[in-house]
Design an enzyme around this catalytic site. Sequence first.
Site, PDB file in Angstrom:
ATOM      1  N   TRP A   7      -4.385  -1.863  -0.424  1.00 29.62           N
ATOM      2  CA  TRP A   7      -4.544  -3.107  -1.170  1.00 29.62           C
ATOM      3  C   TRP A   7      -5.061  -4.137  -0.190  1.00 29.62           C
ATOM      4  O   TRP A   7      -4.400  -4.461   0.787  1.00 29.62           O
ATOM      5  CB  TRP A   7      -3.211  -3.537  -1.769  1.00 29.62           C
ATOM      6  CG  TRP A   7      -3.287  -4.634  -2.783  1.00 29.62           C
ATOM      7  CD1 TRP A   7      -3.482  -4.507  -4.124  1.00 29.62           C
ATOM      8  CD2 TRP A   7      -3.151  -6.039  -2.529  1.00 29.62           C
ATOM      9  NE1 TRP A   7      -3.467  -5.741  -4.724  1.00 29.62           N
ATOM     10  CE2 TRP A   7      -3.277  -6.704  -3.773  1.00 29.62           C
ATOM     11  CE3 TRP A   7      -2.941  -6.805  -1.377  1.00 29.62           C
ATOM     12  CZ2 TRP A   7      -3.191  -8.084  -3.897  1.00 29.62           C
ATOM     13  CZ3 TRP A   7      -2.867  -8.195  -1.496  1.00 29.62           C
ATOM     14  CH2 TRP A   7      -2.985  -8.813  -2.751  1.00 29.62           C
ATOM     15  N   GLU A  47       0.463 -11.650 -16.031  1.00 34.20           N
ATOM     16  CA  GLU A  47       0.304 -10.477 -15.180  1.00 34.20           C
ATOM     17  C   GLU A  47      -0.609  -9.426 -15.784  1.00 34.20           C
ATOM     18  O   GLU A  47      -1.444  -8.845 -15.082  1.00 34.20           O
ATOM     19  CB  GLU A  47       1.673  -9.840 -14.908  1.00 34.20           C
ATOM     20  CG  GLU A  47       2.521 -10.562 -13.892  1.00 34.20           C
ATOM     21  CD  GLU A  47       3.854  -9.867 -13.696  1.00 34.20           C
ATOM     22  OE1 GLU A  47       4.237  -9.646 -12.531  1.00 34.20           O
ATOM     23  OE2 GLU A  47       4.514  -9.536 -14.695  1.00 34.20           O
ATOM     24  N   ASN A  93       0.680   0.345   6.724  1.00 33.80           N
ATOM     25  CA  ASN A  93       1.087  -0.676   5.768  1.00 33.80           C
ATOM     26  C   ASN A  93       1.585  -1.881   6.545  1.00 33.80           C
ATOM     27  O   ASN A  93       2.220  -1.737   7.585  1.00 33.80           O
ATOM     28  CB  ASN A  93       2.228  -0.175   4.875  1.00 33.80           C
ATOM     29  CG  ASN A  93       1.760   0.802   3.828  1.00 33.80           C
ATOM     30  OD1 ASN A  93       0.567   1.050   3.684  1.00 33.80           O
ATOM     31  ND2 ASN A  93       2.702   1.379   3.100  1.00 33.80           N
ATOM     32  N   GLY A  94       1.353  -3.083   6.008  1.00 40.42           N
ATOM     33  CA  GLY A  94       1.845  -4.289   6.652  1.00 40.42           C
ATOM     34  C   GLY A  94       0.725  -5.161   7.160  1.00 40.42           C
ATOM     35  O   GLY A  94      -0.452  -4.963   6.829  1.00 40.42           O
ATOM     36  N   LYS A 114       4.862 -12.425 -17.654  1.00 44.12           N
ATOM     37  CA  LYS A 114       4.406 -11.123 -18.157  1.00 44.12           C
ATOM     38  C   LYS A 114       3.026 -11.241 -18.791  1.00 44.12           C
ATOM     39  O   LYS A 114       2.158 -10.388 -18.593  1.00 44.12           O
ATOM     40  CB  LYS A 114       5.411 -10.561 -19.169  1.00 44.12           C
ATOM     41  CG  LYS A 114       6.678 -10.037 -18.549  1.00 44.12           C
ATOM     42  CD  LYS A 114       6.406  -8.757 -17.749  1.00 44.12           C
ATOM     43  CE  LYS A 114       7.517  -8.503 -16.761  1.00 44.12           C
ATOM     44  NZ  LYS A 114       7.448  -9.354 -15.564  1.00 44.12           N
ATOM     45  N   LYS A 122       3.018  -3.316  -6.866  1.00 39.34           N
ATOM     46  CA  LYS A 122       4.400  -3.169  -7.314  1.00 39.34           C
ATOM     47  C   LYS A 122       5.386  -3.623  -6.256  1.00 39.34           C
ATOM     48  O   LYS A 122       6.307  -4.381  -6.528  1.00 39.34           O
ATOM     49  CB  LYS A 122       4.663  -1.703  -7.683  1.00 39.34           C
ATOM     50  CG  LYS A 122       6.072  -1.444  -8.223  1.00 39.34           C
ATOM     51  CD  LYS A 122       6.304  -2.157  -9.523  1.00 39.34           C
ATOM     52  CE  LYS A 122       7.649  -1.828 -10.133  1.00 39.34           C
ATOM     53  NZ  LYS A 122       7.925  -2.650 -11.313  1.00 39.34           N
ATOM     54  N   CYS A 149       0.850  -1.176   0.000  1.00 38.45           N
ATOM     55  CA  CYS A 149       0.000   0.000   0.000  1.00 38.45           C
ATOM     56  C   CYS A 149       0.888   1.229   0.000  1.00 38.45           C
ATOM     57  O   CYS A 149       2.108   1.130  -0.026  1.00 38.45           O
ATOM     58  CB  CYS A 149      -0.895   0.012   1.233  1.00 38.45           C
ATOM     59  SG  CYS A 149      -1.542  -1.597   1.715  1.00 38.45           S
ATOM     60  N   HIS A 153       7.418 -35.065 -21.753  1.00 32.21           N
ATOM     61  CA  HIS A 153       7.214 -35.621 -20.420  1.00 32.21           C
ATOM     62  C   HIS A 153       5.926 -35.126 -19.766  1.00 32.21           C
ATOM     63  O   HIS A 153       5.789 -35.199 -18.542  1.00 32.21           O
ATOM     64  CB  HIS A 153       8.414 -35.293 -19.531  1.00 32.21           C
ATOM     65  CG  HIS A 153       9.691 -35.903 -20.006  1.00 32.21           C
ATOM     66  ND1 HIS A 153       9.915 -37.258 -20.007  1.00 32.21           N
ATOM     67  CD2 HIS A 153      10.807 -35.329 -20.536  1.00 32.21           C
ATOM     68  CE1 HIS A 153      11.120 -37.510 -20.493  1.00 32.21           C
ATOM     69  NE2 HIS A 153      11.686 -36.363 -20.823  1.00 32.21           N
ATOM     70  N   ARG A 209       1.941   1.407  -7.030  1.00 28.90           N
ATOM     71  CA  ARG A 209       2.236   0.315  -6.100  1.00 28.90           C
ATOM     72  C   ARG A 209       1.078  -0.678  -6.007  1.00 28.90           C
ATOM     73  O   ARG A 209       1.237  -1.760  -5.450  1.00 28.90           O
ATOM     74  CB  ARG A 209       2.541   0.884  -4.711  1.00 28.90           C
ATOM     75  CG  ARG A 209       3.801   1.720  -4.674  1.00 28.90           C
ATOM     76  CD  ARG A 209       3.951   2.433  -3.355  1.00 28.90           C
ATOM     77  NE  ARG A 209       4.233   1.538  -2.254  1.00 28.90           N
ATOM     78  CZ  ARG A 209       5.454   1.287  -1.793  1.00 28.90           C
ATOM     79  NH1 ARG A 209       6.500   1.850  -2.349  1.00 28.90           N
ATOM     80  NH2 ARG A 209       5.636   0.469  -0.778  1.00 28.90           N
ATOM     81  N   GLU A 267       9.847 -15.931 -17.730  1.00 25.97           N
ATOM     82  CA  GLU A 267       9.537 -14.509 -17.583  1.00 25.97           C
ATOM     83  C   GLU A 267       8.491 -14.070 -18.598  1.00 25.97           C
ATOM     84  O   GLU A 267       7.596 -13.284 -18.287  1.00 25.97           O
ATOM     85  CB  GLU A 267      10.827 -13.692 -17.729  1.00 25.97           C
ATOM     86  CG  GLU A 267      10.636 -12.185 -17.744  1.00 25.97           C
ATOM     87  CD  GLU A 267      10.077 -11.599 -16.459  1.00 25.97           C
ATOM     88  OE1 GLU A 267       9.783 -10.392 -16.452  1.00 25.97           O
ATOM     89  OE2 GLU A 267       9.918 -12.344 -15.463  1.00 25.97           O
TER      90      GLU A 267
END
Length: 609
Positions: free
Chosen positions: A74, A489, A99-100, A486, A604, A2, A505, A27, A482
């Site tokens: 958030w 996301e 925050n936290g 992306k 973020k 946050c 496999h 963020r 990666e």
Amino acid sequence: MCGIVGAIAARNVVPILVDGLKRLEYRGYDSAGIAVHTGNAISRVRRVGRVAEMEAAAAAENLQGTLGIGHTRWATHGGVTEHNAHPHISFDKIAVVHNGIIENHEAQRQQLKALGYEFTSQTDTEVIAHLVHHYYQGGVSLFDAVKQATRQLSGAYAIGVIALDRPDELVCARMGCPLLVGLGEGEHFIASDVSAILSATRRVIFLEEGDIGLLTRDSVVLHDKNDQVIERAVHVSDVSLASLELGPYSHFMQKEIHEQPKALSDTIEAVLENGFAAGLFGARAAELLPQVEGVKILACGTSFYAGLTAKYWIESIAGISCDVEIASEYRYRDAFANPRHLVVTISQSGETLDTMEALKYAKELGHNMALSICNVRESAIPRASELVFYTRAGAEIGVASTKAFTTQLVGLFALAVTLGKLRGRVDAQAEHGYQEALRQLPGSVQHALNLEPQIKAWSDKFAAKQNALFLGRGLHYPIALEGALKLKEISYIHAEAYPAGELKHGPLALVDESMPVVVIAPNDALLEKVKSNMQEVRARGGELFVFADLDSHFSESDGVHVIRTPRHVGVLSAIVHTIPVQLLAYHVALARGTDVDKPRNLAKSVTVE
């Protein structure tokens, strides 16, 4: 995950709070709010959704004051509702932003209910507001009330607190989550990120674990975790406001993808000037790096994939073992520690909680050599490390990391070659060759960026899909990972990545005409193996989208689409091949109409567990 901003000044702080929250939007958040001391009350405005909606509500109320705190939330505890949005207020007298995560909030909630406190939210944060109020009612100062309240909290927090009858005080505290104090002339600020207060000041103090601060318009007093008055160093931020603006680009992600040639050049500069010298990694590197017998990399998300790429470099160039672990898993298992192994943490923000806690755990186990690769100076993880390599990517606003990833790879490559040089495996000729590879890298990346129109043309073929596979081999397998991340996301297409040799496999069962398969196919020693894997896909009706080097001699055919990147650039090929998968994800997201810079459910800077 946050954002916090607070201010005490002789002027109206509402514009400062709103501007700060806007600069923290990147963020990730789902609601926003501010609380302002208006002279005879603490007035609060909260809204679910964007900061702009909260700003409009504050303007409609003509909200003004010289002391205030703001927050973007958030959701963790409790749903996305206005009641759960910050700031939280106790008895109209104490307002808190946080925050936290408070791990013992349920036990504290029950004790506070027994004392007569009523809760209007589902959050852990409301516990803090009531705890501060409880101690404040006992006749102590606001500063001491916050101090006593934080002693009852287990978990991670960064908090800002104001009180109705303390119009000239702003109190803050930090444990496990980033928080800084901004210094002005006759005004002071708090923020979770320096970007929030850049329009007001560049002079900042980064709070340490357990610090508590008392801010007035004219002074800042800090106590450390032992309740001793402490002075912390003042830093002048070099983050530019221009880096926080879009300029001619449509999205920050697009801007940051195109900034990679410069970000790489800036990060490479020291290596080109000094060679692969131990001093690249800090004052103690010449003492510590010659002792290294192995490397353990700890990271999360995109940074984890950077670590997987580095494993290939470190083992082949330096000739020592390298393990790469997801930080959130490492910190909860019984791990073996070898004091002669270098622990490398990778974090764009330097505040990633899982990575920070993993580093602490590694040190508890007996590791005494730690290197941080980070993009934010003076952040928590570098401060906890003996060695540091700062990437020079500049501010990264888009939630999906791009230039931070490629500059991390440069730092890791520099580490691999430096270790190889110290171990006598890299002679002067080889070192010169590696320097030349770095020198040419930004140009090769620019050539890859020039492929954007061709990559954009593929996006319509992906937009209607619900699944995708990414394949790579060797050094390029982590780049496939990666690329899949992306796409997930920002376009919300389910994507997975595999080493191409693993198809037979299991994953081959997923392949049919509705499954696009992205292949990273550089002209290296594994090219013929990759071509065989591609034949396995075509035989099952899969449609191939191939990123091949210019000299790989691929040709398009029915169901096989090919885009040729620059000629094979050797050991740094993984960095160049990162660019096309970034651009593919970006343009597919555009075609699907998703929020590129602020994808749903993501933030973020991940500063909670």
